[in-house]
Design an enzyme around this catalytic site. Structure first.
Site: not given
Ligand code: PMP
Length: 335
Positions: A186
């Protein structure tokens, strides 16, 4: 992502009621007065300052997380959801960006709890930890730069406001590829990819974007993982299709197999499978579960929120508020 950024609101966002005053009564959240973990100590938001030349601001050299805490009004308890897993992922992101976190995972969870307590939140909350290159220097690189870290939180409702289901378009933007900029980390800079896709969808009158990878397979939403449901099987792109390895994704896979007793397949998904799926669901910490009812002007299934999505939503909303005993270890009580 941040509700304030998404709504394009004013700098001093007030959401009510969100925090308890010293008398225990709910009072509006005032961002300037919020407690933030910043440069190794708890400070008021208004006392946190970043220099104009901060490296991460110019070059996107930061990693972040989005974590939620859920308010259970019956128990008057705030539950921090899967914080351990979020900080483990942050630690992986920083490893890819050659950064050092100032604390271990357990300490980060403890600091988050302390910060939430100080803010006395009595509503659902979104928590944003950020590790970033803080040196005030010109020069694109990762080495020989200072690292810094902060944790911010604010009250937070729905990320995608679509009560009757989400309408999506397949984006003309492709998902970042692992050998271009790592999708499983991220990283702040790579979110320009998400922003381009999201705003293109918005400008075309849709709620959300579905983004394909370079090879044309479905990758994810702009900031959500994606599931399609065909004949009772939950299908989702594998980790090597340039997805973020989502924590909500893994929660839903577990609910699907353990609570519904149905099969899950992780495999590449073709674009036109989106058009013939019985149901499509986007999921993420911010989005939670967003059932998709239309893609590229075609109805998904009957064009309404489907029965599987309804079942999953009902399970998920109980789970995150500590109401499913079996999954209680994912919910850390803050108070
Ligand atoms: N893909 C992206 C690009 C994201 O930013 C997120 C949000 N964090 C997700 C998927 C979903 O991830 P999570 O369930 O861990 O929040």
């Amino acid at each position: 992502m941040d509700a304030h950024e998404m709504s394009g609101g004013s700098a001093q966002m007030v959401v009510e009621p969100a925090a308890a005053g010293s008398d225990g009564e709910a009072r509006p959240f005032v961002r300037d007065e919020a407690w933030v973990y910043f440069q190794g100590e708890m400070r008021r938001y208004r006392d946190c300052r970043l220099g104009p030349m901060t490296h991460a601001l110019h070059y996107g050299t930061g990693c972040f997380e989005g974590i939620r805490a859920y308010w259970n009004s019956l128990e008057r308890q705030l539950y921090l959801f899967r914080a351990q897993e979020h900080y483990q992922r942050l630690s992986q992101s920083t490893r890819i960006l050659k950064m050092k976190l100032p604390h271990g995972v357990d300490e980060l969870v403890a600091l988050t709890v302390e910060m939430l307590r100080r803010n006395r939140f009595v509503s659902d909350v979104y928590i944003r930890p950020l590790a970033y290159k803080s040196s005030e220097e010109i020069g694109v690189r990762l080495h020989n730069l200072e690292d810094a870290f902060l944790i911010y939180a604010q009250p937070f409702g729905d990320y995608i406001e679509a009560a009757h289901g989400t309408r999506c378009m397949v984006s003309s933007w492709r998902r970042i590829d692992d050998n271009v900029a790592p999708a499983r980390a991220k990283i702040t800079g790579t979110y320009v990819n998400s922003a381009l896709a999201k705003s293109e969808a918005f400008d075309n009158g849709y709620d959300e974007a579905i983004v394909l990878g370079q090879d044309g397979h479905v990758s994810e939403g702009s900031a959500e993982n994606i599931f399609i449901i065909r004949k009772g099987t939950l299908i989702t792109p594998p980790v090597y299709d340039n997805i973020l390895e989502g924590i909500t994704r893994s929660t839903l896979i577990q609910l699907w197999t353990e609570e519904l007793g149905l099969p899950v397949v992780e495999r590449s998904i073709d674009r036109t499978e989106l058009y013939v799926a019985d149901e499509v669901v986007l999921c993420g910490t911010g989005a939670q579960l967003s059932p998709v009812v239309e893609i590229d002007t075609r109805p998904v299934g009957e064009g309404v929120v489907g029965p599987y999505a309804q079942q999953l939503e009902a399970l998920y909303s109980r789970l995150v508020r500590g109401q499913l005993e079996k999954y209680r270890e994912w919910c850390l009580p803050v108070y």
